[in-house]
Design a protein around this motif. Structure first.
Motif, short mmCIF file in Angstrom:
data_model
loop_
_atom_site.label_atom_id
_atom_site.label_comp_id
_atom_site.label_asym_id
_atom_site.label_seq_id
_atom_site.Cartn_x
_atom_site.Cartn_y
_atom_site.Cartn_z
N LEU A 63 -3.45 -7.37 -3.21
CA LEU A 63 -3.92 -7.44 -1.83
C LEU A 63 -4.89 -8.60 -1.64
CD1 LEU A 63 -4.46 -3.69 -0.86
CD2 LEU A 63 -2.59 -5.20 -0.21
N ALA A 64 -5.71 -8.86 -2.64
CA ALA A 64 -6.65 -9.99 -2.54
C ALA A 64 -5.91 -11.32 -2.46
CB ALA A 64 -7.61 -9.97 -3.72
N THR A 100 0.83 -1.20 0.00
CA THR A 100 0.00 0.00 0.00
C THR A 100 0.86 1.26 0.00
OG1 THR A 100 -1.73 -1.19 1.18
CG2 THR A 100 -1.86 1.20 1.21
N GLU A 127 -4.23 -11.53 0.96
CA GLU A 127 -5.22 -11.79 2.00
C GLU A 127 -5.69 -13.24 1.97
OE1 GLU A 127 -7.48 -10.92 5.28
OE2 GLU A 127 -6.04 -9.61 4.27
N ASN A 169 -4.22 1.24 -8.82
CA ASN A 169 -5.23 0.76 -7.87
C ASN A 169 -5.72 -0.64 -8.23
OD1 ASN A 169 -5.26 2.90 -6.10
ND2 ASN A 169 -6.83 4.01 -7.22
N ALA A 170 -5.93 -0.89 -9.52
CA ALA A 170 -6.41 -2.20 -9.94
C ALA A 170 -5.38 -3.29 -9.62
CB ALA A 170 -6.71 -2.19 -11.44
N LEU A 217 -2.98 -3.07 -7.38
CA LEU A 217 -2.85 -3.15 -5.93
C LEU A 217 -3.96 -4.01 -5.33
CD1 LEU A 217 -1.60 -2.22 -3.21
CD2 LEU A 217 -3.19 -0.31 -3.30
N LEU A 218 -5.18 -3.80 -5.76
CA LEU A 218 -6.30 -4.57 -5.21
C LEU A 218 -6.17 -6.05 -5.53
CD1 LEU A 218 -9.31 -2.17 -5.76
CD2 LEU A 218 -8.14 -2.72 -3.64
#
Length: 69
Positions: A49-50, A24, A53, A42-43, A45-46
């Motif tokens: 992160l998914a 982040t 996670e 952002n795309a 990064l998400l």
């Protein structure tokens, strides 16, 4: 012996949290340098992160299975 296994499984949760914080921060640096590329950043990064996670959740579920089995 089970406690060591649980601790090792929970280590993935801790490292995932650290990795998400670093990712982040790097994404914010990238957006600060190139604001026009914020959509792509952002795309990506998400998505990252998914995936991170999900690795943390797998470790947590494995730790729960080992703790209560």
């Amino acid at each position: 012996m089970d406690k060591i296994g649980v601790a090792l499984c929970l280590l993935s949760c801790a490292t995932a949290a650290i990795a998400m914080g670093i990712a982040t921060g790097k994404a914010l640096d990238a957006i600060a340098r190139q604001p026009e590329a914020s959509g792509k950043i952002n795309a990506t990064l998400l998505l990252g992160l998914a995936l991170t996670e999900s690795a943390a959740i797998y470790g947590f579920v494995t730790a729960l299975i080992l703790a209560f089995n």
